[in-house]
Write an enzyme that holds these catalytic residues in place. Structure first.
Site, PDB file in Angstrom:
ATOM      1  CG  HIS A 171     -78.124 -20.515  62.303  1.00  0.00           C
ATOM      2  ND1 HIS A 171     -78.764 -19.357  62.661  1.00  0.00           N
ATOM      3  CD2 HIS A 171     -78.128 -20.562  60.949  1.00  0.00           C
ATOM      4  CE1 HIS A 171     -79.157 -18.721  61.558  1.00  0.00           C
ATOM      5  NE2 HIS A 171     -78.778 -19.439  60.499  1.00  0.00           N
ATOM      6  CE  LYS A 226     -82.605 -18.861  58.632  1.00  0.00           C
ATOM      7  NZ  LYS A 226     -82.144 -17.526  58.904  1.00  0.00           N
ATOM      8  CB  SER A 268     -79.060 -11.690  52.215  1.00  0.00           C
ATOM      9  OG  SER A 268     -79.764 -11.272  53.374  1.00  0.00           O
ATOM     10  CG  ASN A 307     -81.496 -22.866  57.993  1.00  0.00           C
ATOM     11  OD1 ASN A 307     -82.372 -23.556  58.504  1.00  0.00           O
ATOM     12  ND2 ASN A 307     -80.814 -21.954  58.672  1.00  0.00           N
ATOM     13  N   GLY A 360     -81.049 -12.798  56.736  1.00  0.00           N
ATOM     14  CA  GLY A 360     -82.456 -12.407  56.649  1.00  0.00           C
ATOM     15  C   GLY A 360     -82.681 -10.916  56.479  1.00  0.00           C
ATOM     16  CD  GLU A 368     -75.390 -18.752  57.866  1.00  0.00           C
ATOM     17  OE1 GLU A 368     -76.054 -18.811  56.830  1.00  0.00           O
ATOM     18  OE2 GLU A 368     -75.852 -19.026  58.983  1.00  0.00           O
ATOM     19  CD  GLU A 426     -81.956 -17.460  62.466  1.00  0.00           C
ATOM     20  OE1 GLU A 426     -82.424 -18.599  62.349  1.00  0.00           O
ATOM     21  OE2 GLU A 426     -81.867 -16.662  61.513  1.00  0.00           O
TER      22      GLU A 426
HETATM   23  P1  PGA Z   1     -80.921 -15.959  54.901  1.00  0.00           P
HETATM   24  O1  PGA Z   1     -80.503 -16.953  56.087  1.00  0.00           O
HETATM   25  O2  PGA Z   1     -80.500 -16.602  53.610  1.00  0.00           O
HETATM   26  O3  PGA Z   1     -82.391 -15.799  55.031  1.00  0.00           O
HETATM   27  O4  PGA Z   1     -80.174 -14.679  55.158  1.00  0.00           O
HETATM   28  C1  PGA Z   1     -79.302 -17.671  56.037  1.00  0.00           C
HETATM   29  C2  PGA Z   1     -79.147 -18.499  57.276  1.00  0.00           C
HETATM   30  O5  PGA Z   1     -79.563 -18.061  58.358  1.00  0.00           O
HETATM   31  O6  PGA Z   1     -78.620 -19.623  57.228  1.00  0.00           O
END
Ligand code: PGA
Length: 256
Positions: A102, A16, A216, A14, A178, A172, A104
């Site tokens: 997601h 982003k 992460s 992903n 992140g 998640e 976000e």
């Molecule tokens: P990350 O993000 O691996 O940077 O924690 C995962 C995600 O948001 O899908």
């Protein structure tokens, strides 16, 4: 009958809101040349402007990896919706799967049940595979509400999931996205076991189901996470932009 969970492990990058034409070209070239990455269980969710580039690359090189999108319009039919990208358009540029729900999008765009349900419907109409993201906040986990939160997020869209031949849920935990904090293997195992039970109970007719972990995931923890039998793959944010790390994560998925 074999378990609907028995298929191989998926790895989804992903990106982003990151990347450039140069970066995308470099990444696609690396992925296409690496035998662990050039596989149909490896997907790359690029920002929308780069999807066509990836599609053309894939066709020319007959690459094995697949293309995913990070979002889709909740409007099912094309029309006067300035700025929106429909499920039909995503299918047209070769997308196989689309992220929905997601954290976000839930946090910054206030996406809830109504919007998610419309998006799932639009994806189903165009035979795109939704990757439904669910997860609890740190406060919810601390309050002992992790499972309740995740179960509610699933229940909100369960009627739509029932219509799908394939269901992919990505667990998640919001506090792990992140942040460099990863859920413990025991917590992942527990949550995934509950998710599998819930999906089996609620969607008995579903042909294949997968429960992925995201939050992460890095080169140094992917192998242990992917080794858990309840984990059917990983959704990788930050580490997917680092091609060296991403290759290692793809290699870890191959060993399983
Ligand atoms: P990350 O993000 O691996 O940077 O924690 C995962 C995600 O948001 O899908």
């Amino acid at each position: 009958m074999s378990s609907p969970f028995s298929a191989g492990k998926l790895v989804i990058a992903n990106w982003k809101m990151h990347g450039s034409v140069t970066q995308v070209r470099a990444a696609l070239s690396v992925l296409s040349q690496d035998s662990a990455c050039n596989q149909s269980h490896i997907m790359i969710a690029l920002p929308t402007p780069y999807l066509l580039l990836a599609n053309e690359w894939q066709q020319q090189q007959q690459a094995g990896w697949q293309i995913a999108a990070q979002d889709v319009s909740s409007f099912a039919e094309d029309g006067a919706f300035t700025g929106e990208v429909s499920a039909r358009m995503l299918a047209d540029v070769g997308c196989r799967a689309v992220l929905v729900g997601h954290s976000e999008r839930r946090q910054y765009f206030a996406e809830g049940q109504q919007v998610l349900s419309k998006k799932l419907k639009a994806l189903a109409q165009h035979h795109l595979l939704p990757i439904l993201c669910v997860g609890e906040s740190f406060a919810q986990r601390e309050a002992g509400l992790a499972w309740q939160t995740v179960e509610q997020q699933l229940d909100e869209v369960m009627p739509l999931l029932k219509e799908l031949p394939q269901v992919v849920v990505a667990y998640e935990p919001v506090w792990a996205i992140g942040t460099g904090k990863v859920a413990s293997l025991a917590d992942v195992e527990e949550m995934h076991t509950q998710l599998q039970k819930k999906l089996l109970h609620s969607l008995p007719a579903c042909a294949t189901m997968r429960v992925l972990y995201g939050g992460s995931v890095k080169a140094d923890n992917a192998e242990a996470i992917l080794a858990l039998p309840q984990v059917d793959g990983v959704l990788v944010g930050g580490a997917s932009l680092d091609l060296g790390q991403f290759k290692k994560i793809c290699q870890a998925s191959e060993k399983r």
